[in-house]
Design a protein around this motif. Structure first.
Motif, PDB file in Angstrom:
ATOM      1  N   ALA A 121       0.814  -1.224   0.000  1.00  0.00           N
ATOM      2  CA  ALA A 121       0.000   0.000   0.000  1.00  0.00           C
ATOM      3  C   ALA A 121       0.847   1.274   0.000  1.00  0.00           C
ATOM      4  O   ALA A 121       0.337   2.352  -0.299  1.00  0.00           O
ATOM      5  CB  ALA A 121      -0.958  -0.008   1.183  1.00  0.00           C
ATOM      6  N   GLU A 122       2.115   1.160   0.316  1.00  0.00           N
ATOM      7  CA  GLU A 122       2.995   2.325   0.219  1.00  0.00           C
ATOM      8  C   GLU A 122       3.163   2.765  -1.231  1.00  0.00           C
ATOM      9  O   GLU A 122       3.520   3.910  -1.491  1.00  0.00           O
ATOM     10  CB  GLU A 122       4.364   2.008   0.824  1.00  0.00           C
ATOM     11  N   HIS A 123       2.902   1.846  -2.159  1.00  0.00           N
ATOM     12  CA  HIS A 123       3.140   2.107  -3.578  1.00  0.00           C
ATOM     13  C   HIS A 123       1.908   1.867  -4.460  1.00  0.00           C
ATOM     14  O   HIS A 123       1.992   2.010  -5.678  1.00  0.00           O
ATOM     15  CB  HIS A 123       4.281   1.219  -4.081  1.00  0.00           C
ATOM     16  N   ALA A 124       0.781   1.476  -3.850  1.00  0.00           N
ATOM     17  CA  ALA A 124      -0.389   1.110  -4.658  1.00  0.00           C
ATOM     18  C   ALA A 124      -1.668   1.201  -3.844  1.00  0.00           C
ATOM     19  O   ALA A 124      -1.639   1.130  -2.615  1.00  0.00           O
ATOM     20  CB  ALA A 124      -0.220  -0.314  -5.192  1.00  0.00           C
ATOM     21  N   ASP A 125      -2.781   1.339  -4.553  1.00  0.00           N
ATOM     22  CA  ASP A 125      -4.098   1.179  -3.936  1.00  0.00           C
ATOM     23  C   ASP A 125      -4.404  -0.314  -3.930  1.00  0.00           C
ATOM     24  O   ASP A 125      -4.233  -0.995  -4.948  1.00  0.00           O
ATOM     25  CB  ASP A 125      -5.168   1.922  -4.741  1.00  0.00           C
ATOM     26  N   ILE A 126      -4.867  -0.817  -2.787  1.00  0.00           N
ATOM     27  CA  ILE A 126      -5.056  -2.249  -2.584  1.00  0.00           C
ATOM     28  C   ILE A 126      -6.498  -2.525  -2.183  1.00  0.00           C
ATOM     29  O   ILE A 126      -7.061  -1.819  -1.354  1.00  0.00           O
ATOM     30  CB  ILE A 126      -4.137  -2.750  -1.441  1.00  0.00           C
ATOM     31  N   HIS A 127      -7.077  -3.576  -2.775  1.00  0.00           N
ATOM     32  CA  HIS A 127      -8.409  -4.044  -2.393  1.00  0.00           C
ATOM     33  C   HIS A 127      -8.318  -5.553  -2.205  1.00  0.00           C
ATOM     34  O   HIS A 127      -7.886  -6.270  -3.117  1.00  0.00           O
ATOM     35  CB  HIS A 127      -9.449  -3.705  -3.467  1.00  0.00           C
ATOM     36  N   THR A 128      -8.733  -6.034  -1.034  1.00  0.00           N
ATOM     37  CA  THR A 128      -8.597  -7.458  -0.742  1.00  0.00           C
ATOM     38  C   THR A 128      -9.954  -8.127  -0.573  1.00  0.00           C
ATOM     39  O   THR A 128     -10.921  -7.496  -0.163  1.00  0.00           O
ATOM     40  CB  THR A 128      -7.791  -7.690   0.558  1.00  0.00           C
ATOM     41  N   SER A 129      -9.986  -9.400  -0.889  1.00  0.00           N
ATOM     42  CA  SER A 129     -11.145 -10.258  -0.648  1.00  0.00           C
ATOM     43  C   SER A 129     -10.625 -11.595  -0.138  1.00  0.00           C
ATOM     44  O   SER A 129      -9.637 -12.116  -0.653  1.00  0.00           O
ATOM     45  CB  SER A 129     -11.940 -10.494  -1.933  1.00  0.00           C
ATOM     46  N   ILE A 130     -11.296 -12.140   0.858  1.00  0.00           N
ATOM     47  CA  ILE A 130     -10.953 -13.465   1.365  1.00  0.00           C
ATOM     48  C   ILE A 130     -11.752 -14.495   0.572  1.00  0.00           C
ATOM     49  O   ILE A 130     -12.951 -14.339   0.359  1.00  0.00           O
ATOM     50  CB  ILE A 130     -11.269 -13.595   2.865  1.00  0.00           C
TER      51      ILE A 130
END
Length: 152
Positions: A121-130
């Motif tokens: 996340a320091e370098h990108a937008d992140i979206h997570t799903s389990i």
């Protein structure tokens, strides 16, 4: 590729450890003929490898996460490198659309997921799903397209 090659591939997709003798019997060819066909499929890079399918839970990886990643401006190569350097990342595709990458992580805990995604996340937008379940595991697509008028 002909029907026999398709049969060989389908059988190997189910069990890549099948003996040459048993494989030959299933496609009604001699062992040398079957071996030659396999060699040609390998040379043409149709068969790229024979793989091992492990249950990640046996190694403590009880969770899977799908992570969508959109690098910040100028960070594409750095993010790609970070993904490659993350051993928990078992698959990653570069895609079109709003995100740039979709990766699959095998993780032992949500805390481990946080550690990985916080670093990214320091370098990108992140979206997570389990991942709750996988109703379709990786499988082969249809090997041959049906001819006109033929139903699948």
């Amino acid at each position: 590729m002909d029907k026999i090659d398709e049969q060989l591939i389908a059988i190997l997709a189910e069990n890549s450890r099948i003996s040459l003798k048993d494989l030959s019997q299933q496609v009604n060819l001699s062992s040398p003929s079957t071996s030659e066909r396999l060699r040609r499929l390998e040379e043409r890079k149709i068969i790229r490898s024979y793989t091992l399918d492990l249950d990640q839970r046996a190694f403590g990886y009880n969770l899977q996460a799908i992570v969508r990643i959109k690098p910040l401006t100028g960070m594409l190569h750095r993010v790609a490198q970070m993904i490659q350097e993350t051993p928990e990342c078992v698959e990653c595709d570069k895609i079109t659309g709003d995100d740039c990458f979709i990766s699959r992580l095998f993780i032992q805990s949500l805390e481990q997921l946080d550690t990985i995604t916080d670093r990214w996340a320091e370098h990108a937008d992140i979206h997570t799903s389990i991942v709750k379940s996988s109703p379709i595991l990786r499988r082969l697509p249809p090997l041959m397209q049906p001819s006109r008028g033929e139903k699948i």
